[in-house]
Enzyme design. Structure first.
Site, PDB file in Angstrom:
ATOM      1  N   ARG A 142       0.821  -1.204   0.000  1.00 21.35           N
ATOM      2  CA  ARG A 142       0.000   0.000   0.000  1.00 21.35           C
ATOM      3  C   ARG A 142       0.861   1.263   0.000  1.00 21.35           C
ATOM      4  NH1 ARG A 142      -5.186   0.511   0.992  1.00 21.35           N
ATOM      5  NH2 ARG A 142      -5.254  -1.693   1.601  1.00 21.35           N
ATOM      6  N   ASP A 166     -10.135   0.409  -5.482  1.00 20.30           N
ATOM      7  CA  ASP A 166     -10.245  -0.280  -4.190  1.00 20.30           C
ATOM      8  C   ASP A 166     -10.115  -1.786  -4.336  1.00 20.30           C
ATOM      9  OD1 ASP A 166     -10.426   1.926  -2.628  1.00 20.30           O
ATOM     10  OD2 ASP A 166     -12.576   1.793  -2.244  1.00 20.30           O
ATOM     11  N   LEU A 189      -9.728  13.862  -0.329  1.00 24.20           N
ATOM     12  CA  LEU A 189      -9.238  14.719  -1.398  1.00 24.20           C
ATOM     13  C   LEU A 189     -10.176  15.902  -1.602  1.00 24.20           C
ATOM     14  CD1 LEU A 189      -6.780  14.471  -3.456  1.00 24.20           C
ATOM     15  CD2 LEU A 189      -8.573  14.074  -5.159  1.00 24.20           C
ATOM     16  N   LEU A 229     -12.352   8.119  -6.888  1.00 26.71           N
ATOM     17  CA  LEU A 229     -10.994   7.981  -7.413  1.00 26.71           C
ATOM     18  C   LEU A 229     -10.752   6.567  -7.935  1.00 26.71           C
ATOM     19  CD1 LEU A 229      -8.958   9.827  -4.619  1.00 26.71           C
ATOM     20  CD2 LEU A 229      -9.689  10.748  -6.829  1.00 26.71           C
ATOM     21  N   CYS A 239      -6.301  24.644   2.102  1.00 27.42           N
ATOM     22  CA  CYS A 239      -7.215  24.682   3.251  1.00 27.42           C
ATOM     23  C   CYS A 239      -7.036  25.950   4.096  1.00 27.42           C
ATOM     24  CB  CYS A 239      -6.994  23.452   4.134  1.00 27.42           C
ATOM     25  SG  CYS A 239      -7.683  21.925   3.474  1.00 27.42           S
ATOM     26  N   CYS A 283      -8.948  27.257   7.618  1.00 28.65           N
ATOM     27  CA  CYS A 283     -10.303  26.699   7.730  1.00 28.65           C
ATOM     28  C   CYS A 283     -10.285  25.387   8.511  1.00 28.65           C
ATOM     29  CB  CYS A 283     -10.881  26.478   6.331  1.00 28.65           C
ATOM     30  SG  CYS A 283     -12.525  25.724   6.337  1.00 28.65           S
ATOM     31  N   CYS A 317     -15.119   7.194  13.662  1.00 35.61           N
ATOM     32  CA  CYS A 317     -15.733   7.697  12.430  1.00 35.61           C
ATOM     33  C   CYS A 317     -17.025   6.935  12.123  1.00 35.61           C
ATOM     34  CB  CYS A 317     -14.750   7.544  11.267  1.00 35.61           C
ATOM     35  SG  CYS A 317     -15.432   7.989   9.658  1.00 35.61           S
ATOM     36  N   CYS A 347     -21.288   8.664   6.487  1.00 41.48           N
ATOM     37  CA  CYS A 347     -21.509  10.022   6.998  1.00 41.48           C
ATOM     38  C   CYS A 347     -20.836  10.998   6.042  1.00 41.48           C
ATOM     39  CB  CYS A 347     -20.927  10.148   8.406  1.00 41.48           C
ATOM     40  SG  CYS A 347     -21.068  11.811   9.122  1.00 41.48           S
TER      41      CYS A 347
END
Length: 381
Positions: free
Chosen positions: A70, A145, A169, A180, A199, A202, A225, A252
């Site tokens: 990975r 995936d 992303l 993706l 970002c 923020c 999560c 979510c």
């Protein structure tokens, strides 16, 4: 004599193949296509190792088992010379968080409201790969995936966007709403410029998380999560987290939807996946009534089907318990007799929140002694 002109045939060939790749991506309806090198994410191994060492991957043991592959595309396939990253816009027509005001409905993550995007994207990627391989005479592999590929860091290196503070992303053109996919090839292609982080100061995505799953900006603890807990997690969900689920029954979108860059998102093409009408605001009571056969039929072709009926009903019972509406008490009572312990346990929890305290105590006295599962008994107690 003048010096001979440099042989730039290789440059022309590389440019031609690059243009062909991106043209084919557009033909297949991809919103964006960019290219990077397989060694473009040198920081990935260390970050991945720290994430796993901290246990923040939860029960996703496959992340640890595939850690080496990975972290480095060249370990996954030593012959790869170019990594092509594809993005497909799936931005919703409205802010999905509005459904949180409808406790009688179940909130399904935007990405799962139609056909499984893995199947859709892989089919399109195979079309691109077939035509490119024939043109280039090169080997190709496509992934959505389906292999241990760190898609988000590679997409950032290729210039599709950057990893925001929510670790997803973010694109200046499509906000936080990009599927993706990747294509590895032995062909050498022109490389695109990486995107920089926009970002700034923020923190909207961090503050939007209902369960405080971000220990720090750019870090996520999967164990807190809701997406992980409702989709990947097979065990008992921590009691202290359940009230924060609201009516979120599969995934979510809060951190994604909170991103200010979404307001700049471009309109999607006609090839964008459109949500099924019956999955936009499904009735929670109907979902709770699904047995295994009707669950499989209703979610045929949907990623929701992969978690199975029992885990899904577990999630729906948490939503029922959070609804504050006694109208769900009857169906929760019925589900106390379900064959699956994970369903019975959440039915008990939901009733503990929906029934008056004395009524629940009386129910416990009549039911606790016939329950053999330790986790369900714990819910009664």
């Amino acid at each position: 004599m003048p010096a001979p002109a440099p042989d730039n045939r290789n440059d022309r060939r590389r440019a031609g193949l690059t243009a062909f790749m991106k043209s084919e991506a557009a033909v297949q309806g991809f919103s964006v296509c960019r290219i990077t090198l397989p060694d473009s994410i040198p920081e990935a191994p260390e970050r991945l190792a720290a994430f796993i060492a901290a246990g923040q991957h939860g029960t996703m043991a496959w992340m640890e088992e595939t850690q080496a592959r990975r972290a480095d595309p060249r370990v996954l396939w030593s012959e790869v010379r170019s990594v092509v990253m594809f993005g497909l816009n799936y931005g919703p027509d409205e802010d999905p968080r509005h459904l949180q005001t409808r406790p009688d409905r179940g909130a399904i993550s935007v990405y799962a409201r139609n056909r499984d995007y893995h199947d859709v994207m892989k089919g399109r990627l195979k079309e691109v790969a077939t035509r490119f391989a024939a043109r280039a005479g090169a080997d190709v592999k496509v992934f959505v995936d389906t292999a241990p590929v760190m898609e988000k860091p590679l997409a950032a290196a290729a210039g599709l966007g950057w990893q925001g503070k929510h670790t997803n992303l973010v694109s200046r053109e499509f906000g936080s709403w990009l599927f993706l996919g990747s294509l590895f090839t032995t062909a050498e292609l022109d490389i695109d410029t990486p995107e920089i982080d926009h970002c700034g100061s923020c923190r909207a995505c961090l503050g939007a998380c209902p369960t405080d799953a971000f220990p720090a900006p750019y870090q996520i603890d999967a164990r807190r999560c809701i997406s992980y807990l409702t989709i990947e997690h097979k065990g008992v969900i921590a009691k202290e987290l359940r009230p924060a689920f609201g009516n979120r029954i599969y995934g979510c979108d809060d951190c994604l939807a909170a991103c200010p860059w979404n307001k700049f998102a471009q309109e999607a093409s006609e090839m964008k996946l459109k949500a099924r009408e019956d999955l936009l605001e499904p009735e929670l009571r109907f979902l709770l009534s699904l047995d295994d056969a009707t669950f499989r039929t209703f979610f045929s072709g949907s990623p929701v089907k992969r978690i199975g009926r029992n885990r899904f009903i577990r999630n729906c019972l948490i939503a029922a318990g959070n609804s504050g509406s006694a109208e769900f008490a009857d169906i929760c009572f019925t589900l106390m007799d379900d064959e699956a312990a994970e369903v019975r346990g959440m039915a008990v929890w939901a009733l503990s929140r929906l029934l008056p305290t004395e009524t629940f105590k009386m129910l416990r006295e009549t039911r606790l002694h016939i329950e053999e599962d330790a986790d369900v008994r714990q819910e009664w107690n």
